[in-house]
Scaffold this motif. Structure first.
Motif, PDB file in Angstrom:
ATOM      1  N   TYR A  20     -10.016  -1.575   1.324  1.00  9.67           N
ATOM      2  CA  TYR A  20      -9.699  -2.727   1.485  1.00  9.67           C
ATOM      3  C   TYR A  20     -10.385  -3.433   2.593  1.00  9.67           C
ATOM      4  O   TYR A  20     -10.747  -4.810   2.216  1.00  9.67           O
ATOM      5  N   LEU A  46       0.739  -1.366   0.141  1.00 12.70           N
ATOM      6  CA  LEU A  46      -0.008   0.101  -0.137  1.00 12.70           C
ATOM      7  C   LEU A  46       0.737   1.140   0.034  1.00 12.70           C
ATOM      8  O   LEU A  46       0.586   2.180  -0.761  1.00 12.70           O
ATOM      9  N   PRO A  88      -3.950  -1.259  11.365  1.00 16.13           N
ATOM     10  CA  PRO A  88      -2.967  -0.971  12.339  1.00 16.13           C
ATOM     11  C   PRO A  88      -2.432   0.317  11.912  1.00 16.13           C
ATOM     12  O   PRO A  88      -2.144   0.700  10.857  1.00 16.13           O
ATOM     13  N   GLY A  94      -5.510   9.467  -0.264  1.00 17.25           N
ATOM     14  CA  GLY A  94      -5.274   9.657   1.311  1.00 17.25           C
ATOM     15  C   GLY A  94      -4.514   8.575   1.963  1.00 17.25           C
ATOM     16  O   GLY A  94      -4.237   7.412   1.163  1.00 17.25           O
ATOM     17  N   LYS A  95      -3.960   8.824   3.013  1.00 18.10           N
ATOM     18  CA  LYS A  95      -2.963   8.050   3.469  1.00 18.10           C
ATOM     19  C   LYS A  95      -3.887   6.778   3.789  1.00 18.10           C
ATOM     20  O   LYS A  95      -3.010   5.579   3.914  1.00 18.10           O
ATOM     21  N   ILE A  97      -9.046   7.697  -3.352  1.00 13.73           N
ATOM     22  CA  ILE A  97      -7.945   6.851  -3.026  1.00 13.73           C
ATOM     23  C   ILE A  97      -6.636   7.254  -2.502  1.00 13.73           C
ATOM     24  O   ILE A  97      -5.536   6.554  -2.239  1.00 13.73           O
ATOM     25  N   MET A 149      -7.353   3.918   1.203  1.00 14.06           N
ATOM     26  CA  MET A 149      -7.285   2.575   0.569  1.00 14.06           C
ATOM     27  C   MET A 149      -7.359   1.616   1.310  1.00 14.06           C
ATOM     28  O   MET A 149      -7.912   0.387   1.139  1.00 14.06           O
ATOM     29  N   SER A 150      -6.698   1.436   2.521  1.00 14.75           N
ATOM     30  CA  SER A 150      -6.626   0.498   3.619  1.00 14.75           C
ATOM     31  C   SER A 150      -8.191   0.358   4.192  1.00 14.75           C
ATOM     32  O   SER A 150      -8.680  -0.626   4.322  1.00 14.75           O
ATOM     33  N   LEU A 182       0.807   4.223  -2.886  1.00 15.33           N
ATOM     34  CA  LEU A 182       0.692   5.760  -2.472  1.00 15.33           C
ATOM     35  C   LEU A 182       1.917   6.609  -2.943  1.00 15.33           C
ATOM     36  O   LEU A 182       1.974   7.593  -3.367  1.00 15.33           O
ATOM     37  N   LEU A 199      -8.632  -3.553  12.317  1.00 12.19           N
ATOM     38  CA  LEU A 199      -8.225  -4.068  11.084  1.00 12.19           C
ATOM     39  C   LEU A 199      -7.119  -3.331  10.478  1.00 12.19           C
ATOM     40  O   LEU A 199      -6.549  -3.872   9.550  1.00 12.19           O
TER      41      LEU A 199
END
Lengths: 108, 108
Positions: free
Chosen positions: B32, A15, B49, B24-25, B22, B28-29, A19, B47
């Motif tokens: 996902y 990821l 971390p 942003g920091k 998508i 996407m996490s 980015l 979920l």
């Protein structure tokens, strides 16, 4: 370390890699402009409206460091500088095309 | 305005839309983490971390505004809040999976 934890860490690194490469304000536009083939600096500048010389230099340096772009200098007078996508960069073509399609479908 | 110019403007808007969603920091996490189905706030926090509560609240609000995520509050005691992807968000699944694969292949 158990496999699940290793998978989690790899996913987070993946990821971060994504980015770093496409999260910047201009990087996707530059990659997009390079899909059809090599471009000179001035051509890229014209193809990406709104970018300024300083930003384009900075982004291209960053993309070179990330292994997305190759910079070739030709000993002409004045010197010619050409940019091409590396294999790593080229592999983004189908994905970025899908992202563009998604974006075009959902532009508010 | 000629067609080429309109195409250029649409492409730029599409790109902006993609980066809003998508770029942003954490976005996407979060997307996902929501692919397998609805999640409560606390589940998302566990979920992903490294994210903190304030950031997760902010990102989810932004994603709601962008039409990526739906927030549902259930009148339990204490209230339960669930997040799901909208159709627009779900459509990103194959693309983000490809991006992840690309990232995993190229993690330096």
């Amino acid at each position: 370390m158990d496999k699940k934890k290793i998978k989690k860490i790899s996913e987070r690194c993946a990821l971060q890699e994504i980015l770093d490469v496409i999260g910047g304000k201009w990087s996707m536009s530059i990659i997009y402009a390079l899909f059809p083939g090599k471009k000179r600096f001035g051509e890229l500048e014209r193809l990406i409206p709104g970018i300024n010389t300083r930003m384009l230099v900075k982004e291209l340096k960053n993309m070179e460091a990330n292994g997305i772009v190759t910079r070739t200098v030709f000993a002409t007078v004045p010197p010619t500088v050409e940019y091409t996508l590396t294999l790593k960069g080229e592999k983004l073509e189908p994905i970025i095309n899908e992202l563009y399609k998604w974006g075009l479908e959902h532009v508010s």
